[in-house]
Design a protein around this motif. Structure first.
Motif, PDB file in Angstrom:
ATOM      1  N   MET A  37      42.291  39.765  35.904  1.00 29.13           N
ATOM      2  CA  MET A  37      42.635  41.551  36.221  1.00 29.13           C
ATOM      3  C   MET A  37      43.265  42.396  35.533  1.00 29.13           C
ATOM      4  N   VAL A  38      44.486  41.442  34.791  1.00 22.94           N
ATOM      5  CA  VAL A  38      45.394  41.891  34.028  1.00 22.94           C
ATOM      6  C   VAL A  38      44.605  42.092  32.655  1.00 22.94           C
ATOM      7  N   ALA A  39      43.970  41.253  32.203  1.00 21.98           N
ATOM      8  CA  ALA A  39      43.399  41.158  30.799  1.00 21.98           C
ATOM      9  C   ALA A  39      42.259  42.429  30.858  1.00 21.98           C
ATOM     10  N   SER A  40      41.601  42.653  32.117  1.00 23.35           N
ATOM     11  CA  SER A  40      40.731  43.671  32.270  1.00 23.35           C
ATOM     12  C   SER A  40      41.305  45.072  32.320  1.00 23.35           C
ATOM     13  N   TYR A  41      42.444  45.163  32.755  1.00 22.63           N
ATOM     14  CA  TYR A  41      43.346  46.369  32.838  1.00 22.63           C
ATOM     15  C   TYR A  41      43.925  46.696  31.382  1.00 22.63           C
ATOM     16  N   VAL A  42      44.191  45.625  30.662  1.00 21.18           N
ATOM     17  CA  VAL A  42      44.629  46.007  29.133  1.00 21.18           C
ATOM     18  C   VAL A  42      43.404  46.500  28.236  1.00 21.18           C
ATOM     19  N   GLU A  43      42.432  45.762  28.647  1.00 24.38           N
ATOM     20  CA  GLU A  43      41.048  46.171  27.968  1.00 24.38           C
ATOM     21  C   GLU A  43      40.698  47.604  28.382  1.00 24.38           C
ATOM     22  N   HIS A  48      40.877  53.285  26.342  1.00 22.67           N
ATOM     23  CA  HIS A  48      41.185  54.698  26.992  1.00 22.67           C
ATOM     24  C   HIS A  48      40.215  55.416  27.892  1.00 22.67           C
ATOM     25  N   ASP A  49      40.089  54.213  28.750  1.00 19.25           N
ATOM     26  CA  ASP A  49      39.114  54.435  29.916  1.00 19.25           C
ATOM     27  C   ASP A  49      39.725  54.560  31.259  1.00 19.25           C
ATOM     28  N   PRO A  50      40.092  56.076  31.461  1.00 17.32           N
ATOM     29  CA  PRO A  50      40.916  56.344  32.678  1.00 17.32           C
ATOM     30  C   PRO A  50      40.374  55.817  33.941  1.00 17.32           C
ATOM     31  N   LYS A  51      38.845  56.078  34.062  1.00 20.35           N
ATOM     32  CA  LYS A  51      38.182  55.544  35.513  1.00 20.35           C
ATOM     33  C   LYS A  51      38.296  54.087  35.855  1.00 20.35           C
ATOM     34  N   SER A  52      38.125  53.294  34.601  1.00 14.18           N
ATOM     35  CA  SER A  52      37.871  51.909  34.566  1.00 14.18           C
ATOM     36  C   SER A  52      39.665  51.354  35.087  1.00 14.18           C
ATOM     37  N   LEU A  53      40.596  52.175  34.419  1.00 12.68           N
ATOM     38  CA  LEU A  53      41.938  51.868  34.822  1.00 12.68           C
ATOM     39  C   LEU A  53      42.144  52.225  36.304  1.00 12.68           C
ATOM     40  N   ALA A  54      41.765  53.097  36.662  1.00 13.58           N
ATOM     41  CA  ALA A  54      42.054  53.615  38.084  1.00 13.58           C
ATOM     42  C   ALA A  54      41.308  52.782  39.016  1.00 13.58           C
ATOM     43  N   ASP A  55      40.069  52.168  38.763  1.00 17.74           N
ATOM     44  CA  ASP A  55      39.721  51.219  39.420  1.00 17.74           C
ATOM     45  C   ASP A  55      40.164  49.694  39.749  1.00 17.74           C
ATOM     46  N   GLN A  56      41.235  49.593  38.775  1.00 15.29           N
ATOM     47  CA  GLN A  56      41.943  48.391  38.977  1.00 15.29           C
ATOM     48  C   GLN A  56      43.017  48.288  40.092  1.00 15.29           C
ATOM     49  N   TRP A  57      43.406  49.840  40.537  1.00 15.62           N
ATOM     50  CA  TRP A  57      44.347  50.035  41.528  1.00 15.62           C
ATOM     51  C   TRP A  57      43.629  50.020  42.858  1.00 15.62           C
ATOM     52  N   SER A  58      44.405  49.902  43.849  1.00 19.86           N
ATOM     53  CA  SER A  58      43.979  49.705  45.110  1.00 19.86           C
ATOM     54  C   SER A  58      43.881  51.178  45.725  1.00 19.86           C
ATOM     55  N   PRO A  59      42.785  51.391  46.630  1.00 18.62           N
ATOM     56  CA  PRO A  59      42.761  52.961  46.992  1.00 18.62           C
ATOM     57  C   PRO A  59      43.809  53.876  47.203  1.00 18.62           C
ATOM     58  N   LYS A 135      44.717  41.834  47.438  1.00 16.80           N
ATOM     59  CA  LYS A 135      43.561  41.230  47.334  1.00 16.80           C
ATOM     60  C   LYS A 135      42.759  42.009  48.651  1.00 16.80           C
ATOM     61  N   ARG A 136      41.572  42.764  48.071  1.00 20.38           N
ATOM     62  CA  ARG A 136      40.664  43.416  49.117  1.00 20.38           C
ATOM     63  C   ARG A 136      39.521  43.173  48.972  1.00 20.38           C
ATOM     64  N   ASP A 137      38.542  43.059  49.696  1.00 15.83           N
ATOM     65  CA  ASP A 137      37.253  42.538  49.672  1.00 15.83           C
ATOM     66  C   ASP A 137      36.797  41.433  48.635  1.00 15.83           C
ATOM     67  N   GLY A 138      37.814  40.539  48.351  1.00 13.44           N
ATOM     68  CA  GLY A 138      37.741  39.379  47.509  1.00 13.44           C
ATOM     69  C   GLY A 138      38.000  40.062  46.165  1.00 13.44           C
ATOM     70  N   LYS A 139      38.552  41.103  45.807  1.00 14.53           N
ATOM     71  CA  LYS A 139      39.039  41.635  44.602  1.00 14.53           C
ATOM     72  C   LYS A 139      40.406  41.731  44.535  1.00 14.53           C
ATOM     73  N   TRP A 140      40.973  41.357  43.537  1.00 16.06           N
ATOM     74  CA  TRP A 140      42.470  41.501  43.133  1.00 16.06           C
ATOM     75  C   TRP A 140      42.811  42.883  42.440  1.00 16.06           C
ATOM     76  N   MET A 141      43.786  43.673  43.156  1.00 19.50           N
ATOM     77  CA  MET A 141      44.215  44.890  42.704  1.00 19.50           C
ATOM     78  C   MET A 141      45.559  45.158  42.319  1.00 19.50           C
ATOM     79  N   LEU A 142      46.022  46.296  41.643  1.00 14.08           N
ATOM     80  CA  LEU A 142      47.493  46.470  41.474  1.00 14.08           C
ATOM     81  C   LEU A 142      47.437  47.509  42.857  1.00 14.08           C
ATOM     82  N   ASP A 143      48.789  47.452  43.530  1.00 14.09           N
ATOM     83  CA  ASP A 143      49.418  48.182  44.526  1.00 14.09           C
ATOM     84  C   ASP A 143      50.500  49.229  44.179  1.00 14.09           C
ATOM     85  N   ARG A 144      51.262  48.543  43.227  1.00  7.86           N
ATOM     86  CA  ARG A 144      52.348  49.288  42.866  1.00  7.86           C
ATOM     87  C   ARG A 144      52.953  48.449  41.752  1.00  7.86           C
TER      88      ARG A 144
END
Length: 303
Positions: A37-43, A48-59, A135-144
């Motif tokens: 997930m961290v590697a995907s975040y850096v990528e 410079h993909d704001p939507k993909s970045l935001a998707d790495q965070w919890s709702p 971890k939500r619905d089997g996916k790890w995300m950033l919360d803070r």
């Protein structure tokens, strides 16, 4: 308040697991998923993909904008923050090194590491961080994500750089006397230090140390000198053209005070001259190089 609630939630999850005998999931699998997930975040950041970045965070994640200090909540607001950031700095890049991942429950982990933001024509901005991953619905995300405070060490290099040519090892000689001076910066370039040793007839006569720094209160360069005979002195430095004038006032080992003015001139990158142009009577042991100047009132130093 949010941190307190998070701790209470975590403690409640851990306590319920112990109470009902729930076994933790395979942490090695989850750790690998977090690192992915961290590697995907850096990528996404470097693309410079704001939507993909935001998707790495919890709702309902909380993002802190380091530039403005503003906290925003939720993916939409986070995407807006990154959109603005990339518009303002279109060449920004990110590097992240994860140093540890600790699980406080099967669905909550504390990630720690360093993040380095790279921008053209600027020093890398490296920060230690601590992140809460969920971890939500089997996916790890950033919360803070919380940056560790980085202490900014002030430097007076700009005020002292006109003396940088003194850095290095210097020697001088006259009659039967010789002197060695070793000058260097301290960490953060807030001070210059000069260690000196004066030898007469082949034996060390005396030695000492001088510290040169910027006096922000008096808006001047100042030095403090101490020698092995017990003399100490303070001086203010003034530059006039290609010469430096050092106005010294010191205390001799017997308690008497004495004053002296030295003149120093850089000739080239490997040579400078030093002379005493004024001193009070009876000063036969005043600090840095005065003893030597009894042998030669004006002399040269070489690298």
């Amino acid at each position: 308040m949010r941190r307190i609630l998070l701790v209470l939630i975590v403690l409640g999850v851990v306590g319920s697991n112990r109470l009902f005998g729930q076994q933790p999931t395979d942490q090695s699998v989850d750790e690998a998923a977090i690192r992915k997930m961290v590697a995907s975040y850096v990528e996404a950041f470097n693309s410079h993909d704001p939507k993909s970045l935001a998707d790495q965070w919890s709702p309902d994640a909380v993002y802190l904008n380091r530039s403005t200090g503003e906290e925003v909540v939720g993916r939409e607001a986070i995407a807006s923050q990154f959109t603005t950031l990339f518009k303002d700095q279109p060449e920004l890049k990110l590097e992240v090194a994860v140093t540890s991942i600790q699980f406080v429950s099967p669905n909550v982990a504390i990630e720690q590491g360093t993040a380095k933001v790279l921008a053209p024509n600027a020093e890398p901005d490296e920060t230690e961080y601590s992140a809460v991953d969920v971890k939500r619905d089997g996916k790890w995300m950033l919360d803070r994500v919380t940056d560790k405070a980085t202490e900014i060490i002030p430097s007076h290099y700009e005020q002292l750089k006109s003396l940088e040519w003194m850095v290095g090892q210097w020697t001088g000689a006259a009659d039967k006397a010789a002197v060695e001076v070793d000058c260097d910066w301290t960490k953060n370039k807030n001070f210059l230090t000069r260690a000196f040793k004066i030898s007469i007839d082949g034996g060390t006569d005396f030695s000492g140390m001088q510290i040169i720094g910027w006096d922000a209160a008096a808006n001047t360069i100042r030095s403090w000198t101490f020698d092995s005979n017990g003399t100490f002195a303070e001086a203010t430095w003034e530059q006039k053209g290609d010469r430096w004038f050092l106005r010294n006032r010191g205390t001799l080992p017997d308690g008497r005070t004495a004053t002296m003015i030295n003149e120093m001139k850089q000739i080239d990158a490997n040579t400078f001259t030093w002379q005493t142009i004024e001193r009070t009577a009876g000063m036969n042991c005043f600090p840095i190089l005065t003893r030597f100047s009894w042998f030669a009132n004006k002399f040269a130093f070489f690298r």
